[in-house]
Motif scaffolding. Structure first.
Motif, mmCIF file in Angstrom:
data_model
loop_
_atom_site.group_PDB
_atom_site.id
_atom_site.type_symbol
_atom_site.label_atom_id
_atom_site.label_comp_id
_atom_site.label_asym_id
_atom_site.label_seq_id
_atom_site.Cartn_x
_atom_site.Cartn_y
_atom_site.Cartn_z
ATOM 1 N N VAL A 54 0.845 -1.205 0.000
ATOM 2 C CA VAL A 54 0.000 0.000 0.000
ATOM 3 C C VAL A 54 0.876 1.250 0.000
ATOM 4 C CG1 VAL A 54 -1.727 1.308 1.285
ATOM 5 C CG2 VAL A 54 -1.944 -1.167 1.078
ATOM 6 N N ALA A 55 1.947 1.247 0.786
ATOM 7 C CA ALA A 55 2.857 2.398 0.825
ATOM 8 C C ALA A 55 3.556 2.580 -0.526
ATOM 9 C CB ALA A 55 3.884 2.224 1.936
ATOM 10 N N GLU A 56 3.921 1.473 -1.172
ATOM 11 C CA GLU A 56 4.563 1.537 -2.493
ATOM 12 C C GLU A 56 3.601 2.112 -3.523
ATOM 13 O OE1 GLU A 56 7.582 1.008 -2.218
ATOM 14 O OE2 GLU A 56 7.969 -0.666 -0.886
ATOM 15 N N LEU A 57 2.341 1.675 -3.470
ATOM 16 C CA LEU A 57 1.322 2.211 -4.381
ATOM 17 C C LEU A 57 1.119 3.704 -4.151
ATOM 18 C CD1 LEU A 57 -1.354 -0.617 -4.208
ATOM 19 C CD2 LEU A 57 -0.082 0.066 -6.237
ATOM 20 N N GLN A 58 1.037 4.113 -2.887
ATOM 21 C CA GLN A 58 0.828 5.523 -2.560
ATOM 22 C C GLN A 58 1.972 6.385 -3.080
ATOM 23 O OE1 GLN A 58 -2.055 6.752 -1.024
ATOM 24 N NE2 GLN A 58 -1.185 8.618 -1.869
ATOM 25 N N LYS A 115 -7.115 -0.552 -16.986
ATOM 26 C CA LYS A 115 -5.914 -1.361 -17.187
ATOM 27 C C LYS A 115 -5.199 -1.694 -15.883
ATOM 28 C CE LYS A 115 -5.084 0.152 -21.865
ATOM 29 N NZ LYS A 115 -4.113 0.673 -22.827
ATOM 30 N N TYR A 116 -5.694 -1.210 -14.752
ATOM 31 C CA TYR A 116 -5.078 -1.513 -13.457
ATOM 32 C C TYR A 116 -5.360 -2.957 -13.068
ATOM 33 C CZ TYR A 116 -5.080 3.548 -12.364
ATOM 34 O OH TYR A 116 -4.904 4.897 -12.349
ATOM 35 N N VAL A 117 -4.408 -3.572 -12.399
ATOM 36 C CA VAL A 117 -4.601 -4.873 -11.768
ATOM 37 C C VAL A 117 -3.884 -4.792 -10.429
ATOM 38 C CG1 VAL A 117 -4.211 -7.350 -11.934
ATOM 39 C CG2 VAL A 117 -4.609 -6.038 -14.003
ATOM 40 N N PHE A 118 -4.612 -5.016 -9.341
ATOM 41 C CA PHE A 118 -4.034 -4.879 -8.009
ATOM 42 C C PHE A 118 -3.994 -6.222 -7.286
ATOM 43 C CE2 PHE A 118 -5.720 -0.597 -8.724
ATOM 44 C CZ PHE A 118 -4.596 0.152 -8.427
#
Length: 109
Positions: free
Chosen positions: A46-50, A67-70
Motif C-alpha cells: 500500500v505504501a509503495e502504491l501511494q 488497465k489496473y490490476v491490483f
C-alpha cells in the motif's frame, strides 16, 4: 501528449523513467507503457502504491483505470509470467514451439 505520433512510445517511456526514477529498481519495474509495482511484504504494498501514485500525480500523469490490476501474485507481462518467484517463460509459448513441425526441405528452413 498526443498518441499516434511516431515517437509517442519513446516519449512516454522517458516520462515514466523521469517521473519514477527514484523508485525504478527499488519497488518498480517499468518497460515502455507497463509499470509493475513490487513489494516483498503485502503490508508494504500500500505504501509503495501511494508513493507511485503521488509521483504520477505530481507529474500530472493520468492512468486508464480499466488497465489496473491490483494484488495479484502472478500475471502475464510482455509474454512472460511474473510472480514472486521471478520472471518465467510462458508455458503457452513453450508448448507452441514444442509442437512445431520439423522442416522437411531447405525451402521450409
Amino acid at each position: 501528449m498526443l498518441f499516434g505520433q511516431k515517437n509517442s512510445g519513446a516519449i512516454f517511456a522517458r516520462l515514466v523513467y523521469k517521473v519514477l526514477e527514484a523508485q525504478i529498481g527499488r519497488n518498480i519495474e517499468a518497460y515502455v507503457d507497463n509499470i509493475v509495482i513490487k513489494s516483498r511484504k503485502a503490508i508494504d504494498h500500500v505504501a509503495e502504491l501511494q508513493e507511485t501514485f503521488n509521483n504520477l500525480h505530481k507529474a500530472k500523469v493520468k492512468l486508464n483505470p480499466e488497465k489496473y490490476v491490483f494484488g495479484v501474485r502472478m500475471g502475464k507481462l510482455l509474454g512472460f509470467l511474473v510472480s514472486e518467484r521471478g520472471i518465467e517463460a510462458n508455458p503457452e509459448k513453450i508448448e507452441a514451439i514444442q509442437q512445431m513441425q520439423l522442416p522437411k526441405s531447405t525451402h521450409e528452413v
